[in-house]
Design an enzyme around this catalytic site. Structure first.
Site, PDB file in Angstrom:
ATOM      1  N   TRP A  84       6.350   8.349   4.521  1.00 10.07           N
ATOM      2  CA  TRP A  84       6.651   9.752   4.181  1.00 10.07           C
ATOM      3  C   TRP A  84       5.683  10.703   4.885  1.00 10.07           C
ATOM      4  O   TRP A  84       5.905  11.907   4.949  1.00 10.07           O
ATOM      5  CB  TRP A  84       6.630   9.961   2.657  1.00 10.07           C
ATOM      6  CG  TRP A  84       5.252   9.854   2.012  1.00 10.07           C
ATOM      7  CD1 TRP A  84       4.326   8.881   2.237  1.00 10.07           C
ATOM      8  CD2 TRP A  84       4.659  10.753   1.063  1.00 10.07           C
ATOM      9  NE1 TRP A  84       3.204   9.099   1.473  1.00 10.07           N
ATOM     10  CE2 TRP A  84       3.371  10.240   0.742  1.00 10.07           C
ATOM     11  CE3 TRP A  84       5.076  11.928   0.449  1.00 10.07           C
ATOM     12  CZ2 TRP A  84       2.507  10.874  -0.175  1.00 10.07           C
ATOM     13  CZ3 TRP A  84       4.210  12.553  -0.459  1.00 10.07           C
ATOM     14  CH2 TRP A  84       2.950  12.031  -0.757  1.00 10.07           C
ATOM     15  N   ASP A  85       4.607  10.146   5.429  1.00  9.06           N
ATOM     16  CA  ASP A  85       3.602  10.939   6.145  1.00  9.06           C
ATOM     17  C   ASP A  85       4.267  11.870   7.164  1.00  9.06           C
ATOM     18  O   ASP A  85       3.827  13.004   7.369  1.00  9.06           O
ATOM     19  CB  ASP A  85       2.643  10.019   6.912  1.00  9.06           C
ATOM     20  CG  ASP A  85       1.929   9.007   6.022  1.00  9.06           C
ATOM     21  OD1 ASP A  85       2.515   8.594   5.012  1.00  9.06           O
ATOM     22  OD2 ASP A  85       0.791   8.623   6.355  1.00  9.06           O
TER      23      ASP A  85
ATOM     24  N   GLU B 101      -0.599   6.084  -5.924  1.00  9.27           N
ATOM     25  CA  GLU B 101      -0.176   4.669  -5.964  1.00  9.27           C
ATOM     26  C   GLU B 101      -0.949   3.822  -6.961  1.00  9.27           C
ATOM     27  O   GLU B 101      -0.624   2.655  -7.169  1.00  9.27           O
ATOM     28  CB  GLU B 101      -0.309   4.069  -4.560  1.00  9.27           C
ATOM     29  CG  GLU B 101       0.677   4.660  -3.580  1.00  9.27           C
ATOM     30  CD  GLU B 101       0.442   4.206  -2.142  1.00  9.27           C
ATOM     31  OE1 GLU B 101      -0.722   3.950  -1.776  1.00  9.27           O
ATOM     32  OE2 GLU B 101       1.421   4.132  -1.388  1.00  9.27           O
TER      33      GLU B 101
ATOM     34  N   LYS C 293      -5.212   8.324  -7.239  1.00 12.90           N
ATOM     35  CA  LYS C 293      -5.613   8.040  -5.859  1.00 12.90           C
ATOM     36  C   LYS C 293      -5.559   9.301  -4.993  1.00 12.90           C
ATOM     37  O   LYS C 293      -6.441   9.560  -4.190  1.00 12.90           O
ATOM     38  CB  LYS C 293      -4.682   6.975  -5.278  1.00 12.90           C
ATOM     39  CG  LYS C 293      -4.987   6.606  -3.852  1.00 12.90           C
ATOM     40  CD  LYS C 293      -4.058   5.525  -3.345  1.00 12.90           C
ATOM     41  CE  LYS C 293      -4.354   5.167  -1.905  1.00 12.90           C
ATOM     42  NZ  LYS C 293      -3.377   4.235  -1.360  1.00 12.90           N
ATOM     43  N   GLN C 294      -4.469  10.032  -5.115  1.00 11.77           N
ATOM     44  CA  GLN C 294      -4.262  11.160  -4.198  1.00 11.77           C
ATOM     45  C   GLN C 294      -3.419  12.240  -4.873  1.00 11.77           C
ATOM     46  O   GLN C 294      -2.826  11.993  -5.930  1.00 11.77           O
ATOM     47  CB  GLN C 294      -3.570  10.675  -2.923  1.00 11.77           C
ATOM     48  CG  GLN C 294      -2.174  10.124  -3.136  1.00 11.77           C
ATOM     49  CD  GLN C 294      -1.730   9.226  -1.989  1.00 11.77           C
ATOM     50  OE1 GLN C 294      -2.002   8.030  -1.995  1.00 11.77           O
ATOM     51  NE2 GLN C 294      -1.032   9.783  -1.023  1.00 11.77           N
TER      52      GLN C 294
HETATM   53  O1  IFM Z   1       1.848   7.051   2.966  1.00 11.94           O
HETATM   54  C1  IFM Z   1       0.534   6.740   2.670  1.00 11.94           C
HETATM   55  C2  IFM Z   1       0.418   6.568   1.178  1.00 11.94           C
HETATM   56  O2  IFM Z   1       0.755   7.757   0.500  1.00 11.94           O
HETATM   57  C3  IFM Z   1      -0.991   6.165   0.808  1.00 11.94           C
HETATM   58  N1  IFM Z   1      -1.368   4.974   1.496  1.00 11.94           N
HETATM   59  C4  IFM Z   1      -1.283   5.090   2.946  1.00 11.94           C
HETATM   60  C5  IFM Z   1       0.106   5.495   3.378  1.00 11.94           C
HETATM   61  C6  IFM Z   1       0.170   5.665   4.899  1.00 11.94           C
HETATM   62  O3  IFM Z   1      -0.628   6.731   5.311  1.00 11.94           O
END
Ligand code: IFM
Length: 728
Positions: free
Chosen positions: A326-327, A468, A579-580
């Site tokens: 999705w990046d 995640e 995580k994010q």
């Molecule tokens: O897409 C990301 C994910 O959100 C977090 N882990 C790494 C992936 C690739 O950058």
């Protein structure tokens, strides 16, 4: 005068792999890790190819590294001189990121005097199959020098070896490597030729999977011996006879000459910068970091293709299996929409062309419509394994559910498509598969929803959001909001098909009216989280009941620093530590859903609870802080994203597996923070508008953006903005 050079002034063994990312150059077709010419596979040099993969046995399927045509080393008076074996007197490595040219300058002391090696190389922006290199050796005595240069077919692989055979032939003065892949017997061919004015004797040298010219010279004192070299890379994905084509291409390019090819290459870079550069008056460091981030995005854009995307680690190697996440849509697309809209189309066309793969994946889980690959390779194949993490205590693979449960990926594809159509005005993409893609993603969410018993509410249960660390949760706020967006957009398209014959034809047998009604009903009933406790949106059902603690406390509970924080037994799993950016990403994407005050309250709640364990995280906090009118709070997040590849410091190894590489999503995120955040660019009533929030010290920003096929020149100060249509 702007500084477009990044430089390392001493050789540091510990920094080898990090520097290979820092000094990466590429042209979208291939990426060349910034390795020194003498490095062999254990130092991780790579000419990483886009869009071609191979799998060996049960190993991960990953992109290919081509035989390395830059491999070069020197022998002086019978003794090899190369790094890191021989300590240098001095060593400089630099990148001119205005023009994608990598240089090194190393001096060795030999028994009879000093020898200096100077080299530069580039991945041609003018012809994506070409690589140029100039290698110069100068000695301060009459040295007996052998320059060994050729093709190293013994390439670095993570889950290889991917070539069953590598045959290197010499044809006249041209070396041609033909490497055959294991899985599909694809041919990767690399041809190279050199030229020098220096009187020399030529021999060849063959080693295991390596063929080299031996250029033997006796140097005049302080008179450089210059070798110019061109290489061409073609595969069976490009043409039927890549061996012949690469040989011809390199021979033709030799005729044009190194200087001419360099000139064409730099002219292409100038054209790219013309629409892409961002000037920041008042903060030279930030300006440099941001443009360096942009350099990385420009180096990996698939200009050569009509349908191709960008892997999460760009073209810096095989990490993350060279897969597309999705990046691309959520973090990189904005940059290309604003500066190179054609590339944006190519990225989205890749999703359209992998729709069949997404539909197959959905079907495999018993759903309808399109469930895009979490880690997408050719044809939309999902390369994400069931066991993506290794338990550091038992060394056993751990079941992770990224591929099965990150259903927000299909929403990202639709978000990208709609964003593209709105910004470019190019609706043709809808007729070329875009409309089907959008409706198919809506059908997926429709079939994925479950109705809450005894109530009229639909839910998306058992999912993973952007965070995640918390797997298999119910009603992740971000996911539900994105699904709502998809359902509404699909319903709008179906409604349009009443007047639009072409669309009606595309939807064919489908009962458009019934589906429109169904999607609208889904949208109405799908649970949407509202701000509750202290104005905060709960990330998923039950999140507020989890232990409320700090990132440091959770970190202190680790028994092993490499331990995975998420999954079934992770240290973060039963806590509110994420995580994010998750809810914060939702608020960036849909800023008008709630008041700025609510958004800021959410920022304030989630930021201290975010580990920022992904390089995708910081920029979302940066952008939202700007949207809420707090540019100084945004600034450190912006610098973190913009510095991700320049400063390094990201995770490079997971046990023995290399997971380093470049971070194009962070680069795109830095760009978004600058343009959407600080400059406050937005579209209002069909016009480009800016609502700037410049951080302290920033006097002015200057850049271009494309909107509806027109280029606009934007100058932003804290007092306002001037936006003019570009006049040629
Ligand atoms: O897409 C990301 C994910 O959100 C977090 N882990 C790494 C992936 C690739 O950058």
């Amino acid at each position: 005068m702007k500084n477009w050079i990044i430089k390392e002034e001493w050789f540091n063994n510990q920094e080898i792999t990090a520097n290979e990312n820092r000094f990466l150059c590429g042209n979208g077709y291939l990426g060349i890790r910034g390795a020194l010419e003498e490095f062999q596979k254990e130092k991780l040099p790579a000419v990483n190819l886009s869009g071609i993969y191979d799998r060996v046995g049960d190993g991960w399927r990953e992109p290919l590294n081509a035989p390395n045509p830059l491999y070069t080393r020197i022998k002086v008076d019978g003794e090899y001189y190369f790094l890191p074996e021989k300590e240098p007197v001095s060593h400089i490595q630099e990148l001119d990121f205005r023009h994608g040219i990598v240089r090194r300058l190393t001096t060795f002391r030999t028994k009879r005097g000093c020898v200096t090696v100077e080299a530069e190389h580039f991945a041609s922006m003018a012809d994506c199959h070409l690589i140029g290199m100039r290698y110069t050796v100068t000695a301060d005595f009459h040295a007996d020098i052998e320059i060994h240069t050729g093709i190293d077919g013994d390439v670095w692989d993570i889950h290889g070896p991917h070539y069953d055979e590598v045959v290197i032939r010499q044809k006249d003065m041209c070396l041609v490597a033909d490497a055959v892949t294991h899985e599909n017997r694809e041919h990767v061919c690399v041809a190279e030729r050199y030229r020098t004015q220096a009187p020399h004797e030529h021999k060849t040298k063959e080693e295991e999977r390596r063929a080299l010219h031996r250029i033997c010279v006796v140097t005049d004192i302080n008179k450089p011996v210059v070798i110019e070299k061109m290489a061409a890379v073609y595969t069976t994905k490009d043409c039927n006879d890549p061996e012949k084509v690469s040989e011809k291409s390199v021979t033709d390019s030799m005729e044009a000459g190194y200087e001419e090819l360099l000139k064409r290459h730099t002219a292409c870079w100038e054209r790219l910068w013309d629409t892409s550069e961002v000037e920041i008056e008042g903060d030279a460091e930030a300006e440099k970091e941001l443009n360096y981030s942009i350099y990385h995005l420009l180096s990996i854009a698939p200009y050569h293709a009509g349908s191709q995307s960008i892997p999460a680690r760009g073209l810096s190697g095989q990490t993350y299996k060279g897969a597309v996440f999705w990046d691309t849509e959520m973090f990189m697309l904005d940059f290309f929409l604003n500066t190179q809209p054609k590339v944006a189309r190519t990225l989205l066309k890749y999703r359209i062309d992998t729709l069949a793969g997404a539909e197959k994946k959905a079907k495999g889980y018993g759903y309808e419509g399109a469930f895009y690959a979490w880690e997408s390779q050719e044809g939309g194949y999902d390369a994400c394994s069931d066991y993506n993490v290794t338990d550091v205590f038992t060394n056993r693979p751990m079941r992770t559910y990224f591929k099965d449960k990150q259903i927000h990926i299909s929403g990202a594809v639709v978000y990208g498509l709609i964003h593209y159509v709105n910004l470019t005005g190019d609706t043709s993409i809808l007729y070329e598969g875009g409309a089907e893609t959008i409706v198919s993603c809506a059908r997926f969410y429709d079939s994925r929803m479950s109705e809450r018993v005894h109530s009229e509410v639909y839910e998306l249960r058992d999912v993973i959001g952007p965070d995640e660390y918390h797997e298999r949760v119910n009603n992740n706020s971000y996911t539900n909001r994105l699904a709502l967006f998809v359902l509404r957009e699909a319903a709008k398209l179906l409604s349009r098909s009443k007047e639009d014959k072409k669309l009606a034809e595309i939807f064919g047998e489908m009962d458009c009216e019934a589906w429109e009604g169904r999607f609208n009903e889904d949208a109405e009933k799908l649970l949407q989280k509202k701000p509750v406790k202290n104005n905060v949106i709960e990330q998923f059902d039950g999140y507020f009941q989890l232990e409320d603690t700090t990132v440091d406390t959770v970190r202190s509970r680790l028994l092993n620093e490499k331990e995975y924080w998420g999954g079934a037994y992770g240290v973060a799993s039963d806590t509110q530590i994420i995580k994010q950016a998750d809810v914060v990403t939702q608020l960036v994407m849909f800023p008008d859903d709630f008041s700025r005050e609510t958004a800021w309250d959410n920022w304030g709640y989630y930021e201290p609870r975010t580990e920022h364990g992904s390089s995708l995280s910081a920029c979302m906090y940066g952008i939202l802080a700007c949207i809420c009118g707090h540019p100084n709070a945004a600034y450190p997040f912006f610098r973190k994203s913009a510095g991700a590849d320049l400063k390094g410091g990201g995770k490079e190894w997971a046990g023995t597996v290399y997971i380093g590489g470049t971070h194009p999503a962070a680069a795109g995120g830095a760009y978004m923070t600058a343009i959407k955040g600080f400059a406050g660019i937005t579209i209002e009533d069909g016009q480009v508008k800016a609502y700037p929030h410049l951080p302290d010290g920033w006097k002015k920003m200057r850049f271009s953006v494309f909107y509806q096929g027109e280029r606009y020149e934007v100058v932003v100060t804290s007092d306002g903005a001037e936006i003019k249509k570009y006049e040629m």
